[in-house]
Design an enzyme around this catalytic site. Structure first.
Site, mmCIF file in Angstrom:
data_model
loop_
_atom_site.group_PDB
_atom_site.id
_atom_site.type_symbol
_atom_site.label_atom_id
_atom_site.label_comp_id
_atom_site.label_asym_id
_atom_site.label_seq_id
_atom_site.Cartn_x
_atom_site.Cartn_y
_atom_site.Cartn_z
ATOM 1 N N GLY A 53 -75.310 -80.283 -84.141
ATOM 2 C CA GLY A 53 -75.393 -81.956 -84.449
ATOM 3 C C GLY A 53 -74.115 -82.675 -84.388
ATOM 4 O O GLY A 53 -74.007 -83.849 -84.281
ATOM 5 N N ASP B 164 -67.391 -73.582 -85.201
ATOM 6 C CA ASP B 164 -66.980 -74.774 -85.364
ATOM 7 C C ASP B 164 -65.547 -75.347 -84.719
ATOM 8 O O ASP B 164 -64.798 -74.416 -84.765
ATOM 9 C CB ASP B 164 -66.943 -75.315 -86.788
ATOM 10 C CG ASP B 164 -66.940 -76.769 -87.099
ATOM 11 O OD1 ASP B 164 -65.974 -77.391 -86.727
ATOM 12 O OD2 ASP B 164 -67.776 -77.036 -87.918
ATOM 13 N N ASP C 89 -72.007 -68.974 -87.417
ATOM 14 C CA ASP C 89 -71.464 -70.423 -87.611
ATOM 15 C C ASP C 89 -70.113 -70.533 -86.734
ATOM 16 O O ASP C 89 -69.100 -70.077 -87.211
ATOM 17 C CB ASP C 89 -71.344 -71.204 -88.860
ATOM 18 C CG ASP C 89 -70.835 -72.499 -88.955
ATOM 19 O OD1 ASP C 89 -70.782 -73.004 -87.911
ATOM 20 O OD2 ASP C 89 -70.829 -73.141 -90.288
ATOM 21 N N GLU D 60 -86.213 -69.752 -99.154
ATOM 22 C CA GLU D 60 -85.367 -70.835 -99.921
ATOM 23 C C GLU D 60 -85.132 -71.949 -98.823
ATOM 24 O O GLU D 60 -84.493 -71.796 -97.791
ATOM 25 C CB GLU D 60 -84.099 -70.499 -100.490
ATOM 26 C CG GLU D 60 -83.549 -71.586 -101.400
ATOM 27 C CD GLU D 60 -82.178 -71.146 -101.717
ATOM 28 O OE1 GLU D 60 -81.540 -72.185 -102.319
ATOM 29 O OE2 GLU D 60 -81.733 -70.257 -101.614
#
Length: 445
Positions: A189, A138, A136, A69
């Protein structure tokens, strides 16, 4: 296999929330024209297809890739359109769809039992079969310990060191404690990092097993000074290894004024000493007096603080007329305090829900962050100390590099246009250090 929980529709409309000034600022580094140029000339379609196919012979690679997907976020009249359950039979089809739709964001999900584009027709038989184990991390989750002036989406090289620490701890733990070999790290990014664990065993983990791996790395670090935490004595081997990695970086990047100034300013060291357990009040008082009188470096203060705690704990254990005896729980808190203090500013803070489910989407590597215009480039663990997010090229810089190469190298041909730009500094090592070893292992199975 795990049953998928699809959205009620393939397409979701989200109102854009950026202010006019934000839109104008973003337009300098990100625009449909720049993005179109990136996709048509620089996006590494071949690398993505080869990676996501997990078939070094490239025979029947379509089987796995066609059941993967992808989701696209596109913008039409300042409205973000989120399109799920995209799938592609071949690399050429994948490329054509991206060039046509020019998604401002690409997310990658699981490999399903059937091509995701057919999920409505399949119904109950549509299930996840495998997906990389992803993490992840952050910097927004570190806001309570960032003392450099940054918060939210803001970053600087002082607080970016926390991402460097996270990569080192997580990469080592995944390899040494779980035996994983094929781990790819990427810059998000903007303000974080993503890990993709691609070993076949990792890709086929159930949701329960994924949760167990993610929970293994979770540490409870309570803010209240007299509450228990998960740091115990003796330390768990994983924590022992982590503190051995993190304490030198804590001393270098958190304590001094060149970092988070934790022991470089009186206000901050008074605050830190205030987190000592109540039974160590005498240690706190003595150190506050000493540090106000004598000049010492942050690293010297840290060593002095640890020494005082060791001596205090040893004396308290032995008792004596002039020394207050402390309970075993108080002694445990004192012994754990230095480790807790190091971990609170340095230990990886995972968005754990991203890791727990096969069906969780994560931003695609190599795409461009719409807020910064920077590419989500690979990060080599071996050189993570020197990685600078501000040196990651933006779309305008890449276009300038392309123009300069063509101007200064007339007639010179390259296999991929990204070889004309600074992207080659991360794309080539990714192929050599990550893809090729993984293909070699797959060939032996």
């Amino acid at each position: 296999m795990t049953a998928a929980q699809p959205d009620t529709s393939e397409t979701t409309v989200v109102k854009a929330s950026s202010t006019t000034s934000e839109v104008q600022k973003n337009a300098l580094v990100f625009s449909p024209e720049l993005l179109s140029m990136y996709y048509s000339r620089l996006f590494p379609f071949e690398i993505m297809y080869d990676w996501m196919s997990y078939n070094p012979s490239k025979k029947d690679s379509v089987r796995l890739f066609s059941r993967r997907e992808f989701s696209f976020t596109i913008e039409i009249d300042r409205e973000e359109i989120y399109i799920r359950y995209q799938s592609f039979s071949k690399q050429e089809e994948f490329r054509a769809a991206i060039l046509q739709r020019k998604p401002m964001k690409i997310d990658i999900g699981a490999v399903f039992s059937h091509p995701p584009k057919d999920h409505k027709a399949i119904g109950q038989g549509f299930k996840t079969e495998q997906r990389e184990l992803v993490f992840d991390i952050d910097l927004t989750d570190y806001d309570e310990v960032r003392q450099c002036g940054c918060s939210g989406a803001q970053i600087c090289m002082k607080c970016w060191q926390m991402m460097t620490m996270a990569v080192k701890v997580m990469d080592c733990g995944l390899r040494e404690d779980f035996g994983f070999k094929h781990i790819a790290w990427f810059y998000s990014g903007r303000r974080g990092v993503h890990a993709w664990v691609c070993d076949e065993e990792a890709r086929k983990l159930s949701n329960e097993a994924r949760s167990a791996v993610a929970n293994y790395f979770e540490i409870s670090l309570v803010a209240e000074k007299n509450k228990p935490s998960s740091v115990t004595n003796p330390l768990h081997p994983m924590m022992k290894r982590a503190v051995e990695t993190l304490e030198p970086m804590f001393i270098k990047h958190v304590l001094p004024s060149t970092g988070q100034s934790l022991l470089a300013e009186e206000e901050k060291w008074v605050e830190l000493l205030g987190t000592l357990p109540d039974c160590a009040e005498r240690v706190r008082e003595n150190l506050e007096k000493n540090w106000k009188k004598a000049e010492s470096t942050p690293s010297e203060k840290w060593e002095e603080l640890k020494k005082h705690l060791e001596v205090f704990t040893a004396k308290a254990r032995g008792g004596g007329k002039s020394q207050k005896t402390i309970s075993s729980s108080e002694r445990s808190k004192l012994e754990a305090w230095p480790v807790e203090t190091v971990f609170r500013s340095t230990y990886p803070r995972l968005d754990i829900n991203v890791s727990k489910m096969q069906n969780h989407l994560l931003k695609s590597p190599f795409c461009v962050h719409p807020k910064t215009g920077r590419v989500c480039v690979p990060i080599s663990v071996e050189s993570v100390d020197s990685f600078d997010p501000f040196n990651v090229p933006t779309l305008p810089e890449l276009m300038h590099e392309l123009d300069n190469f063509d101007k200064n190298n007339p007639g010179v041909e390259v296999e991929h246009e990204w070889e004309k730009t600074s992207l080659k500094e991360t794309f080539k090592p990714f192929t050599k250090e990550f893809l090729e070893p993984m293909w070699n292992d797959l060939c032996t199975k």
